[in-house]
Scaffold this active site. Structure first.
Site, PDB file in Angstrom:
ATOM      1  N   ASP A 307       0.793  -0.998   0.158  1.00 61.99           N
ATOM      2  CA  ASP A 307       0.002  -0.005   0.124  1.00 61.99           C
ATOM      3  C   ASP A 307       0.747   1.430  -0.089  1.00 61.99           C
ATOM      4  O   ASP A 307       0.890   2.381   0.549  1.00 61.99           O
ATOM      5  CB  ASP A 307      -0.935   0.147   1.089  1.00 61.99           C
ATOM      6  CG  ASP A 307      -2.151   0.847   0.953  1.00 61.99           C
ATOM      7  OD1 ASP A 307      -2.592   1.051  -0.234  1.00 61.99           O
ATOM      8  OD2 ASP A 307      -2.688   1.418   1.620  1.00 61.99           O
ATOM      9  N   GLY A 326      -1.606   8.057   4.356  1.00 62.67           N
ATOM     10  CA  GLY A 326      -0.564   7.284   3.411  1.00 62.67           C
ATOM     11  C   GLY A 326       0.834   7.268   4.136  1.00 62.67           C
ATOM     12  O   GLY A 326       1.274   8.016   4.738  1.00 62.67           O
TER      13      GLY A 326
END
Length: 420
Positions: A307, A326
């Site tokens: 990810d 993130g």
């Protein structure tokens, strides 16, 4: 250039003959020419010798974001793929997190062409809807023909269930893979971290686990009605694992993944208000992390993903509430997963997943194209900025003890290594 790997221990559970055996491997013009107990170099041959050298087929990452086009300051395609190669990955699925959003065949062609000369192969996702706005379906069939391996409005939940129904019905004409991000925005509200003791203590708005589980349940009901192929990316709760397990028992064509950091970290890390730990889905509890690891071992969760989500410093070094979601993850993926699991399980997870996207998995045997990752699973170290090749440095693994070092990758007749 010919390459000779000396005394490499092979990790390949698909090969009874070679698995856990130590062999020399000769590669000529990008093809595995010979595998034997001992091979002597001939002519112009680059000999690769490392202490405790291990080799497997090239690794696969199903969730990577860069920035180009539109956010090149975060990461370019060229440097991102070079980072992936140094991190052991010979294939990555690229999330549609760019501007403009890749919602047409020409956008997919641009991404494929930009990656053509790189060792690591880029497999782009197109957006499911026009401009990822969740209103009208994008040019799914045209994008599939141009090379898109699936359709995803990146990190944006589909609020209209009828749109998901129509998409799942439509893509059955060409074996398309539909993504649905597991979060109900009406339940999540303005939450930014996991709802629980930690969020209450810190005064941060929480995202209940119900927000994920309600969306997963809804999507699985729709899939049961429509048929088709559904992928639920980066699940994060114990109940999500149970729901997907039940769906698979019914024979539904559903797959799911988990981000490595949701296995390694929990919301306890948030106490310093470090925005490196701000991700979507959020870090959950120890109970969830244990259930996710068990789901991987049991085969309910299909594959693990880095990810990888680069963000520049201006997007992270702000108040926690205002920071972007993130964390980068390519460089730390192997070391973190190998710390949690045994090496054979780790490599098994890092090499699976291609088939879901209609991609051929590499084979480690004579006469096949060399698509290999070279590594040592026993090196212990502390992850620091010097280990980061990405342009952005937003890693939640900074200062973490990891286990396992990548020596390099071989693919398409190319060899990438940190060594000169």
């Amino acid at each position: 250039m010919n390459i000779l790997l000396k005394s490499a221990k092979i990790i390949d559970q698909n090969s009874e003959e070679l698995h856990l055996k130590t062999r020399d491997i000769l590669i000529k013009k990008g093809t595995i020419a010979k595998i034997a107990a001992k091979i002597e170099p001939e002519g112009k041959t680059r000999v690769i010798k490392h202490k405790n050298l291990h080799v497997s087929i090239g690794w696969f990452d199903s969730s990577v974001a860069f920035g180009e086009p539109g956010y090149e300051e975060r990461e370019t395609i060229a440097n991102g793929l070079h980072t992936a190669a140094l991190s052991g990955f010979t294939d990555i699925v690229l999330n549609p997190s760019t501007h403009p959003a890749p919602d047409s065949s020409s956008s997919i062609v641009f991404l494929k062409n930009a990656a053509a000369d790189q060792l690591t192969s880029l497999h782009p996702l197109g957006t499911l809807t026009v401009d990822a706005k969740g209103i009208d379906l994008a040019e799914l069939y045209d994008m599939k023909n141009a090379g898109a391996v699936g359709f995803f409005d990146f990190k944006k939940p589909l609020t209209n269930p009828n749109l998901l129904k129509i998409a799942l019905q439509y893509v059955q004409n060409f074996e398309g893979l539909v993504y649905s991000f597991p979060m109900d925005t009406r339940i999540a509200g303005k939450g930014i971290v996991n709802e629980g003791e930690v969020s209450t203590k810190l005064g941060l708005k929480g995202i209940p686990i119900l927000a994920e589980e309600l969306q997963v349940a809804r999507d699985l009901f729709i899939l049961e009605y429509t048929g088709g192929k559904l992928h639920i990316p980066t699940i994060s709760t114990a109940k999500s694992v149970k729901l997907i397990a039940e769906a698979k028992k019914k024979g539904l064509d559903v797959s799911c993944s988990v981000a490595v950091h949701n296995l390694s970290f929990t919301d306890d890390c948030l106490e310093e208000f470090d925005s490196a730990y701000k991700t979507l889905p959020p870090l959950r509890t120890k109970t969830d992390a244990k259930a996710l690891i068990k789901g991987l071992k049991d085969g309910i969760i299909d594959f693990v993903a880095s990810d990888h989500s680069p963000m520049n410093i201006e997007e992270k070094r702000v108040e926690f509430d205002n920071a972007s979601y993130g964390s980068i993850g390519l460089e730390s993926a192997f070391g973190s997963l190998n710390t949690l699991l045994d090496t054979e399980t780790t490599i098994g997870l890092l090499t699976k997943g291609r088939e879901r996207y209609g991609l051929k998995s590499p084979v480690l045997k004579e006469g096949e194209k060399a698509c290999l990752t070279l590594f040592d699973p026993e090196v212990n170290y502390i992850f620091e900025e010097g280990h980061i090749s990405s342009t952005s440095k937003n890693s939640m693994y900074m200062g973490s003890p990891l286990k396992g070092k990548v020596y390099g990758t071989i693919n398409k007749g190319l060899f990438v290594t940190e060594e000169a």
